[in-house]
Write a protein that holds these residues in place. Structure first.
Motif, mmCIF file in Angstrom:
data_model
loop_
_atom_site.group_PDB
_atom_site.id
_atom_site.type_symbol
_atom_site.label_atom_id
_atom_site.label_comp_id
_atom_site.label_asym_id
_atom_site.label_seq_id
_atom_site.Cartn_x
_atom_site.Cartn_y
_atom_site.Cartn_z
ATOM 1 N N PRO A 85 0.822 -1.223 0.000
ATOM 2 C CA PRO A 85 0.000 0.000 0.000
ATOM 3 C C PRO A 85 0.858 1.276 0.000
ATOM 4 N N GLU A 86 2.010 1.240 0.631
ATOM 5 C CA GLU A 86 2.862 2.426 0.661
ATOM 6 C C GLU A 86 3.532 2.728 -0.685
ATOM 7 N N ASP A 87 3.370 1.854 -1.660
ATOM 8 C CA ASP A 87 3.850 2.139 -3.006
ATOM 9 C C ASP A 87 2.843 2.974 -3.795
ATOM 10 N N THR A 88 1.676 3.218 -3.224
ATOM 11 C CA THR A 88 0.672 4.042 -3.880
ATOM 12 C C THR A 88 1.227 5.438 -4.142
ATOM 13 N N ALA A 89 1.177 5.859 -5.409
ATOM 14 C CA ALA A 89 1.756 7.144 -5.795
ATOM 15 C C ALA A 89 1.492 7.389 -7.272
ATOM 16 N N VAL A 90 1.742 8.624 -7.677
ATOM 17 C CA VAL A 90 1.852 8.927 -9.096
ATOM 18 C C VAL A 90 3.313 8.701 -9.482
ATOM 19 N N TYR A 91 3.533 7.884 -10.487
ATOM 20 C CA TYR A 91 4.881 7.534 -10.920
ATOM 21 C C TYR A 91 5.248 8.315 -12.181
ATOM 22 N N TYR A 92 6.463 8.850 -12.175
ATOM 23 C CA TYR A 92 6.950 9.662 -13.279
ATOM 24 C C TYR A 92 8.243 9.074 -13.834
ATOM 25 N N CYS A 93 8.376 9.097 -15.142
ATOM 26 C CA CYS A 93 9.665 8.791 -15.736
ATOM 27 C C CYS A 93 10.336 10.110 -16.121
ATOM 28 N N ALA A 94 11.654 10.081 -16.174
ATOM 29 C CA ALA A 94 12.398 11.299 -16.453
ATOM 30 C C ALA A 94 13.727 10.956 -17.098
ATOM 31 N N ALA A 95 14.262 11.922 -17.832
ATOM 32 C CA ALA A 95 15.534 11.740 -18.532
ATOM 33 C C ALA A 95 16.579 12.689 -17.968
ATOM 34 N N SER A 96 17.805 12.205 -17.903
ATOM 35 C CA SER A 96 18.891 12.985 -17.311
ATOM 36 C C SER A 96 20.176 12.818 -18.108
ATOM 37 N N ALA A 97 21.005 13.854 -18.060
ATOM 38 C CA ALA A 97 22.340 13.756 -18.647
ATOM 39 C C ALA A 97 23.330 13.171 -17.649
ATOM 40 N N SER A 98 22.903 13.015 -16.407
ATOM 41 C CA SER A 98 23.782 12.533 -15.342
ATOM 42 C C SER A 98 23.639 11.032 -15.142
ATOM 43 N N TYR A 99 24.715 10.413 -14.749
ATOM 44 C CA TYR A 99 24.755 8.963 -14.529
ATOM 45 C C TYR A 99 24.056 8.594 -13.229
ATOM 46 N N LEU A 100 23.015 7.761 -13.340
ATOM 47 C CA LEU A 100 22.270 7.256 -12.181
ATOM 48 C C LEU A 100 21.901 8.371 -11.189
ATOM 49 N N THR A 102 19.791 10.803 -8.810
ATOM 50 C CA THR A 102 18.755 10.487 -7.815
ATOM 51 C C THR A 102 17.945 11.686 -7.367
ATOM 52 N N THR A 103 18.276 12.880 -7.830
ATOM 53 C CA THR A 103 17.528 14.065 -7.421
ATOM 54 C C THR A 103 16.758 14.643 -8.601
ATOM 55 N N THR A 104 15.617 15.255 -8.308
ATOM 56 C CA THR A 104 14.773 15.786 -9.374
ATOM 57 C C THR A 104 15.482 16.867 -10.185
ATOM 58 N N SER A 105 16.358 17.624 -9.546
ATOM 59 C CA SER A 105 17.036 18.719 -10.242
ATOM 60 C C SER A 105 18.005 18.221 -11.318
ATOM 61 N N GLN A 106 18.384 16.959 -11.255
ATOM 62 C CA GLN A 106 19.295 16.392 -12.248
ATOM 63 C C GLN A 106 18.574 15.893 -13.495
ATOM 64 N N TYR A 107 17.261 15.955 -13.491
ATOM 65 C CA TYR A 107 16.464 15.481 -14.619
ATOM 66 C C TYR A 107 15.862 16.659 -15.360
#
Length: 120
Positions: A85-100, A102-107
C-alpha cells in the motif's frame, strides 16, 4: 523531447504492475523513475544508465522493483512486484544527462505521470 508514461492502475497488495515510458527526441539518455505519494514530495525510485549496464534503486524498493530499457522500442520499464500500500503514488519517468541521478534537479525532461494504487 517527449516522455509518455503508462501502465498504472489499481492492484491488490502483493500484486505486480509494469510501468512503461515511451521516449522520443533523445539519444544515449540516462533514465529514472520517481514517485509522489499522496501528500508527499516527489521521491526517487530507480535509475538506469544509457547503455543499461548499470542500475540503482532506492532501498525501499530493492528486491521488488526492476528498471530496464529496450532501446529498439524506445521504452524504459519499471517492473513492480510484491506491491505494498505504501507504493501508492503517481509515478513519473524522467531523462537525465547525469549517470544514475537520484535528485529531481538532475532530470531535465519528465513524463506526465501514471497513478498506481495498491489496496490492502
Amino acid at each position: 523531447v517527449q516522455l509518455q508514461a503508462s501502465g498504472g492502475g489499481l492492484v491488490q497488495a502483493g500484486g505486480s504492475l509494469r510501468l512503461s515510458c515511451l521516449v522520443s527526441g533523445l539519444s544515449k539518455y540516462n533514465m529514472g523513475w520517481f514517485r509522489r505519494p499522496p501528500g508527499k514530495e516527489r521521491e526517487f525510485v530507480a535509475a538506469i544508465n544509457w547503455s543499461a549496464s548499470s542500475t540503482y534503486s532506492t532501498d525501499s524498493v530493492k528486491g521488488r522493483f526492476t528498471i530496464s530499457r529496450d532501446d529498439a522500442k524506445r521504452t524504459v520499464y519499471l517492473q513492480m512486484n510484491s506491491l505494498k500500500p505504501e507504493d501508492t503514488a503517481v509515478y513519473y519517468c524522467a531523462a537525465s544527462a547525469s549517470y544514475l541521478a537520484t535528485t529531481t534537479s538532475q532530470y531535465s525532461a519528465w513524463g506526465q505521470g501514471t497513478l498506481v494504487t495498491v489496496s490492502s
